[in-house]
Scaffold this motif. Structure first.
Motif, PDB file in Angstrom:
ATOM      1  N   VAL A  59      -0.795   9.506  99.766  1.00 37.45           N
ATOM      2  CA  VAL A  59      -0.261   9.158  98.450  1.00 37.45           C
ATOM      3  C   VAL A  59       1.228   9.513  98.364  1.00 37.45           C
ATOM      4  O   VAL A  59       2.061   8.722  97.920  1.00 37.45           O
ATOM      5  N   PHE A  60       1.557  10.749  98.841  1.00 40.26           N
ATOM      6  CA  PHE A  60       2.956  11.161  98.798  1.00 40.26           C
ATOM      7  C   PHE A  60       3.824  10.299  99.713  1.00 40.26           C
ATOM      8  O   PHE A  60       4.965   9.948  99.390  1.00 40.26           O
ATOM      9  N   LEU A  61       3.280   9.939 100.901  1.00 42.62           N
ATOM     10  CA  LEU A  61       4.039   9.087 101.819  1.00 42.62           C
ATOM     11  C   LEU A  61       4.341   7.732 101.200  1.00 42.62           C
ATOM     12  O   LEU A  61       5.450   7.206 101.294  1.00 42.62           O
ATOM     13  N   PHE A  62       3.326   7.137 100.545  1.00 43.68           N
ATOM     14  CA  PHE A  62       3.528   5.803  99.967  1.00 43.68           C
ATOM     15  C   PHE A  62       4.519   5.846  98.817  1.00 43.68           C
ATOM     16  O   PHE A  62       5.318   4.923  98.626  1.00 43.68           O
ATOM     17  N   ARG A  63       4.472   6.919  98.025  1.00 42.73           N
ATOM     18  CA  ARG A  63       5.447   7.040  96.935  1.00 42.73           C
ATOM     19  C   ARG A  63       6.865   7.168  97.495  1.00 42.73           C
ATOM     20  O   ARG A  63       7.804   6.567  96.981  1.00 42.73           O
ATOM     21  N   ALA A  64       7.009   7.950  98.549  1.00 37.48           N
ATOM     22  CA  ALA A  64       8.321   8.104  99.174  1.00 37.48           C
ATOM     23  C   ALA A  64       8.806   6.781  99.757  1.00 37.48           C
ATOM     24  O   ALA A  64       9.980   6.395  99.624  1.00 37.48           O
ATOM     25  N   MET A  65       7.859   6.041 100.412  1.00 39.58           N
ATOM     26  CA  MET A  65       8.261   4.751 100.998  1.00 39.58           C
ATOM     27  C   MET A  65       8.648   3.753  99.919  1.00 39.58           C
ATOM     28  O   MET A  65       9.579   2.960 100.085  1.00 39.58           O
ATOM     29  N   ARG A  66       7.918   3.769  98.802  1.00 40.38           N
ATOM     30  CA  ARG A  66       8.246   2.830  97.724  1.00 40.38           C
ATOM     31  C   ARG A  66       9.646   3.114  97.172  1.00 40.38           C
ATOM     32  O   ARG A  66      10.438   2.206  96.946  1.00 40.38           O
ATOM     33  N   LYS A  67       9.969   4.394  96.938  1.00 41.19           N
ATOM     34  CA  LYS A  67      11.299   4.740  96.465  1.00 41.19           C
ATOM     35  C   LYS A  67      12.372   4.320  97.474  1.00 41.19           C
ATOM     36  O   LYS A  67      13.433   3.827  97.122  1.00 41.19           O
ATOM     37  N   ARG A  68      12.045   4.530  98.747  1.00 37.56           N
ATOM     38  CA  ARG A  68      13.011   4.129  99.791  1.00 37.56           C
ATOM     39  C   ARG A  68      13.218   2.620  99.798  1.00 37.56           C
ATOM     40  O   ARG A  68      14.349   2.125  99.902  1.00 37.56           O
ATOM     41  N   ASN A  69      12.140   1.862  99.675  1.00 39.52           N
ATOM     42  CA  ASN A  69      12.271   0.386  99.665  1.00 39.52           C
ATOM     43  C   ASN A  69      13.064  -0.090  98.459  1.00 39.52           C
ATOM     44  O   ASN A  69      13.877  -1.013  98.549  1.00 39.52           O
ATOM     45  N   THR A  80      -0.775   0.909  94.310  1.00 41.52           N
ATOM     46  CA  THR A  80      -0.425   1.114  95.718  1.00 41.52           C
ATOM     47  C   THR A  80      -0.614   2.565  96.135  1.00 41.52           C
ATOM     48  O   THR A  80      -1.124   2.857  97.222  1.00 41.52           O
ATOM     49  N   HIS A  81      -0.173   3.512  95.278  1.00 38.55           N
ATOM     50  CA  HIS A  81      -0.188   4.933  95.660  1.00 38.55           C
ATOM     51  C   HIS A  81      -1.590   5.431  95.970  1.00 38.55           C
ATOM     52  O   HIS A  81      -1.759   6.367  96.754  1.00 38.55           O
ATOM     53  N   ILE A  82      -2.612   4.830  95.351  1.00 46.28           N
ATOM     54  CA  ILE A  82      -3.997   5.299  95.565  1.00 46.28           C
ATOM     55  C   ILE A  82      -4.768   4.315  96.434  1.00 46.28           C
ATOM     56  O   ILE A  82      -5.544   4.712  97.303  1.00 46.28           O
ATOM     57  N   GLY A  83      -4.530   3.020  96.232  1.00 45.42           N
ATOM     58  CA  GLY A  83      -5.339   2.003  96.906  1.00 45.42           C
ATOM     59  C   GLY A  83      -5.219   2.054  98.412  1.00 45.42           C
ATOM     60  O   GLY A  83      -6.240   2.043  99.131  1.00 45.42           O
ATOM     61  N   ILE A  84      -4.007   2.127  98.940  1.00 43.89           N
ATOM     62  CA  ILE A  84      -3.826   2.111 100.391  1.00 43.89           C
ATOM     63  C   ILE A  84      -4.374   3.383 101.038  1.00 43.89           C
ATOM     64  O   ILE A  84      -5.106   3.319 102.028  1.00 43.89           O
ATOM     65  N   PRO A  85      -4.004   4.578 100.516  1.00 46.46           N
ATOM     66  CA  PRO A  85      -4.620   5.780 101.114  1.00 46.46           C
ATOM     67  C   PRO A  85      -6.155   5.753 101.012  1.00 46.46           C
ATOM     68  O   PRO A  85      -6.850   6.208 101.922  1.00 46.46           O
ATOM     69  N   LEU A  86      -6.705   5.259  99.879  1.00 46.70           N
ATOM     70  CA  LEU A  86      -8.160   5.181  99.735  1.00 46.70           C
ATOM     71  C   LEU A  86      -8.760   4.256 100.789  1.00 46.70           C
ATOM     72  O   LEU A  86      -9.785   4.568 101.407  1.00 46.70           O
ATOM     73  N   LEU A  87      -8.092   3.099 100.998  1.00 51.09           N
ATOM     74  CA  LEU A  87      -8.552   2.160 102.026  1.00 51.09           C
ATOM     75  C   LEU A  87      -8.515   2.824 103.393  1.00 51.09           C
ATOM     76  O   LEU A  87      -9.451   2.696 104.189  1.00 51.09           O
ATOM     77  N   ALA A  88      -7.400   3.570 103.660  1.00 49.82           N
ATOM     78  CA  ALA A  88      -7.288   4.250 104.948  1.00 49.82           C
ATOM     79  C   ALA A  88      -8.379   5.319 105.100  1.00 49.82           C
ATOM     80  O   ALA A  88      -8.961   5.494 106.180  1.00 49.82           O
ATOM     81  N   ILE A 109     -10.224  14.439 105.121  1.00 49.40           N
ATOM     82  CA  ILE A 109      -9.883  13.126 104.564  1.00 49.40           C
ATOM     83  C   ILE A 109      -9.175  13.289 103.215  1.00 49.40           C
ATOM     84  O   ILE A 109      -8.250  12.553 102.876  1.00 49.40           O
ATOM     85  N   ALA A 110      -9.592  14.301 102.433  1.00 52.86           N
ATOM     86  CA  ALA A 110      -8.920  14.548 101.149  1.00 52.86           C
ATOM     87  C   ALA A 110      -7.471  14.945 101.371  1.00 52.86           C
ATOM     88  O   ALA A 110      -6.560  14.501 100.657  1.00 52.86           O
ATOM     89  N   VAL A 111      -7.265  15.834 102.396  1.00 53.22           N
ATOM     90  CA  VAL A 111      -5.888  16.243 102.707  1.00 53.22           C
ATOM     91  C   VAL A 111      -5.061  15.039 103.153  1.00 53.22           C
ATOM     92  O   VAL A 111      -3.930  14.815 102.709  1.00 53.22           O
ATOM     93  N   LEU A 112      -5.632  14.219 104.055  1.00 55.86           N
ATOM     94  CA  LEU A 112      -4.909  13.023 104.535  1.00 55.86           C
ATOM     95  C   LEU A 112      -4.656  12.049 103.402  1.00 55.86           C
ATOM     96  O   LEU A 112      -3.631  11.370 103.343  1.00 55.86           O
ATOM     97  N   PHE A 113      -5.675  11.948 102.490  1.00 58.48           N
ATOM     98  CA  PHE A 113      -5.503  11.035 101.350  1.00 58.48           C
ATOM     99  C   PHE A 113      -4.315  11.481 100.489  1.00 58.48           C
ATOM    100  O   PHE A 113      -3.490  10.681 100.069  1.00 58.48           O
ATOM    101  N   THR A 114      -4.234  12.822 100.241  1.00 61.21           N
ATOM    102  CA  THR A 114      -3.123  13.358  99.434  1.00 61.21           C
ATOM    103  C   THR A 114      -1.782  13.109 100.128  1.00 61.21           C
ATOM    104  O   THR A 114      -0.794  12.683  99.512  1.00 61.21           O
TER     105      THR A 114
END
Length: 589
Positions: free
Chosen positions: A104-114, A47-55, A96-101
């Protein structure tokens, strides 16, 4: 030509700035939205890489389309596959690299929150399930004494719903007025340190229910600190029934101890009297052996029948009263065996107290109904006492007979009076049926028996329709006649096993042991039909037809009791009244 690179860089910087300002927030939001909706269903490790990569791929394609069709900087396919100016391409890759990074951090934070939210929900559901299933009340109070938690058991015990209790002052809501100040005194100390005279202990207190009734409860209090403030959690148990049982047990114990003491004192007194009498008789017998004349004088002085027999059951002494009582002459008794001359037997009588004294060496007594010479019957108390020889063996037995006919008559009259009083205390004076007290006793017994043997039990409660109108219009005499007539019809209609009584006023109760709900309904219809055919003569040559409204209830479950069954039948009777009277309604557990 020298200004071209500078101009190109300026344009690139200008476009990049616009690109960053106008798109960065949207891009980050797009990454967040895609991650929010796809994160739960994708593999957690990817999830941490796949979704940002897709975006990032989506953004890259979008930027290529904007550059190709909006700014006309080249063909879409060229721009899509890394065509265009190198500086702009590098800048796009950097953004795009900056947004991708960031993604990744956003998704990790959201996963911990969930995960934290899910753990919180599970913990909250577990806590709710535990407190809802708990039979004891669980109440939480904050540092100001305000209720912040109130479980279902607290609703049942105190009568206040959760929304009525939460937010209220605990002591004002639950404490008796006379104890309110005392209960509040411990709040200040608890507010500062979380300690108090009740914390960490189990106490018995008095509380008030919603209906203002006081009852006893057991309190176990603990403290905890939330956000720097002390809170108290109390587990409360209704012990009013236990207290009543303890009080009843204590009262019964005291009564039993008192009765035992009284009986012991009576027995001791009786034993002392009996020992004294035996000693007196023994001394008298010794004197009798010394002096025949004195012995005869003593025997003649007894007005009650008196005799002495030896080990062969032969009469060696007796007075005239004894001979007259037995309707015998002295010559017929002296030297003869008692069981032969008195009872025409060849052996000792089965219930002979003389034989019992020979065998036990103890005094004995019995009561016996005897026929006197004039043909009348009288009750006698026969007492026997042993006479010992030098070897401490029983050589003779003294039989003393006392007329207790008057006492027996008094006892019989007393028993008859008790029976009469019991009848009056359990019978309705007007109808001759069982009264409310007797009905409650019978119903309680039948409910217990039905629960023990898993039998059916049904109950019918009925009352006379428009009875108040008859009473008020034609007088109490007419009302009494109506009740008497209905009770007579009910007696004739019911079965022998059914229990009928007047429950109060114009209400009748019918207890139906071992009767199913269907059987009770059938019998209720039979009763209703029988009363419906009854006409009552009223003053002024008027007549009216009587009818019944009937409520039927059946049980039994282990938790059912008298109040449960009567309440069901009363509710059914009320529905019959509402339906227009002369109806049958039922309720079943």
């Amino acid at each position: 030509m020298s200004n071209t690179p500078s101009l190109s860089c300026s344009l690139l910087a200008h476009k990049s700035l616009i690109f960053i300002i106008s798109h960065n927030g949207t891009d980050i939001a797009l990454i967040f939205v895609i991650g929010y909706y796809y994160l739960p269903i994708m593999d957690q490790k990817r999830t941490h890489i796949g979704i940002p990569l897709l975006a990032a791929v989506v953004l890259w394609t979008g930027y290529a389309a904007v550059e190709a069709y909006a700014f006309q900087h080249g063909a879409f396919t060229d721009l899509l596959f890394f065509g265009g100016p190198p500086n702009e391409l590098h800048f796009r890759l950097l953004i795009i690299a900056v947004l991708f990074t960031i993604g990744v951090f956003l998704f990790r934070a959201m996963r911990k929150r969930n995960l934290a939210l899910e753990a919180f929900r599970e913990s909250n559901e577990t806590l709710h399930t535990i407190t809802a299933a708990e039979k004891d009340a669980i109440v939480m109070m904050d540092h100001q004494g305000i209720i912040s938690f109130w479980n279902p058991a607290a609703e049942m015990i105190f009568g206040h719903a959760a929304h009525e209790a939460i937010g209220k002052d605990l002591h004002a809501l639950l404490a008796p007025p006379r104890h309110l100040e005392q209960y509040r005194n411990g709040i200040s100390r608890f507010r500062e340190s979380g300690e108090g005279p009740s914390v960490g202990r189990t106490l018995e207190l008095t509380a008030v229910r919603k209906d203002s009734t006081e009852f006893s409860l057991e309190l176990s209090l603990s403290s905890l600190q939330l956000k720097g403030k002390w809170h108290a959690v109390g587990v409360l148990r209704d012990i009013s029934q236990r207290k009543r049982s303890e009080e009843e047990l204590r009262t019964h114990r005291e009564q039993l101890e008192q009765k035992v003491a009284e009986r012991t004192e009576e027995l001791n007194a009786l034993n002392d009297l009996l020992r004294k009498e035996i000693l007196d008789r023994m001394r008298t017998e010794e004197e009798l052996y010394r002096s025949e004349s004195f012995l005869n004088t003593i025997f003649d002085s007894f007005h009650d029948p008196f005799s002495i027999v030896d080990r062969e059951f032969r009469f060696v002494r007796f007075n005239d009263t004894y001979a007259r009582t037995r309707n015998k002459l002295s010559k017929d008794l002296f030297g003869k065996k008692c069981y032969e001359v008195l009872h025409n037997r060849t052996g000792v009588c089965d219930d002979c107290v003389v034989d019992a004294t020979f065998r036990s060496k103890d005094p004995c007594a019995k009561e016996k109904l005897m026929t006197l010479p004039d043909g009348s019957e009288a009750w006698f108390e026969i007492s026997t006492y042993p006479i010992f020889d030098q070897q401490k063996n029983v050589s003779h037995v003294v039989e003393y007979t006392r007329d207790i006919t008057f006492r027996k008559k008094e006892e019989e009259e007393k028993e008859e009076l008790i029976k009469t009083l019991n009848h009056l205390s359990t019978t309705d004076s007007l109808t001759g049926l069982l009264n409310r007290r007797a009905l409650n006793d019978k119903l309680g017994h039948e409910i217990e028996r039905a629960g023990r043997y898993n039998n059916d039990l049904s109950l019918i409660i009925c009352d006379v329709d428009l009875f108040k109108h008859i009473n008020d219009t034609y007088g109490h005499t007419a009302g009494d006649r109506a009740l008497t007539a209905v009770s007579g019809v009910l007696r004739r209609t019911l079965r022998k096993a059914d229990i009928l009584g007047r429950y109060g006023g114009d209400e009748f109760m019918i207890i139906l042991p071992e009767t199913s709900h269907a059987g009770a309904l059938s019998l209720a219809e039979k009763v209703r039909d029988a009363v419906e055919g009854l006409e009552l003569d009223l003053p002024g040559n008027k007549r009216t037809r009587l009818t019944l409204s009937i409520g039927v209830a059946s049980c039994c479950m282990p938790e059912d009791n008298l109040d449960t069954l009567v309440s069901l039948a009363d509710a059914a009777l009320y529905r019959s009244k509402e339906a227009g009277r002369n109806k049958i309604s039922s309720a079943k557990r």
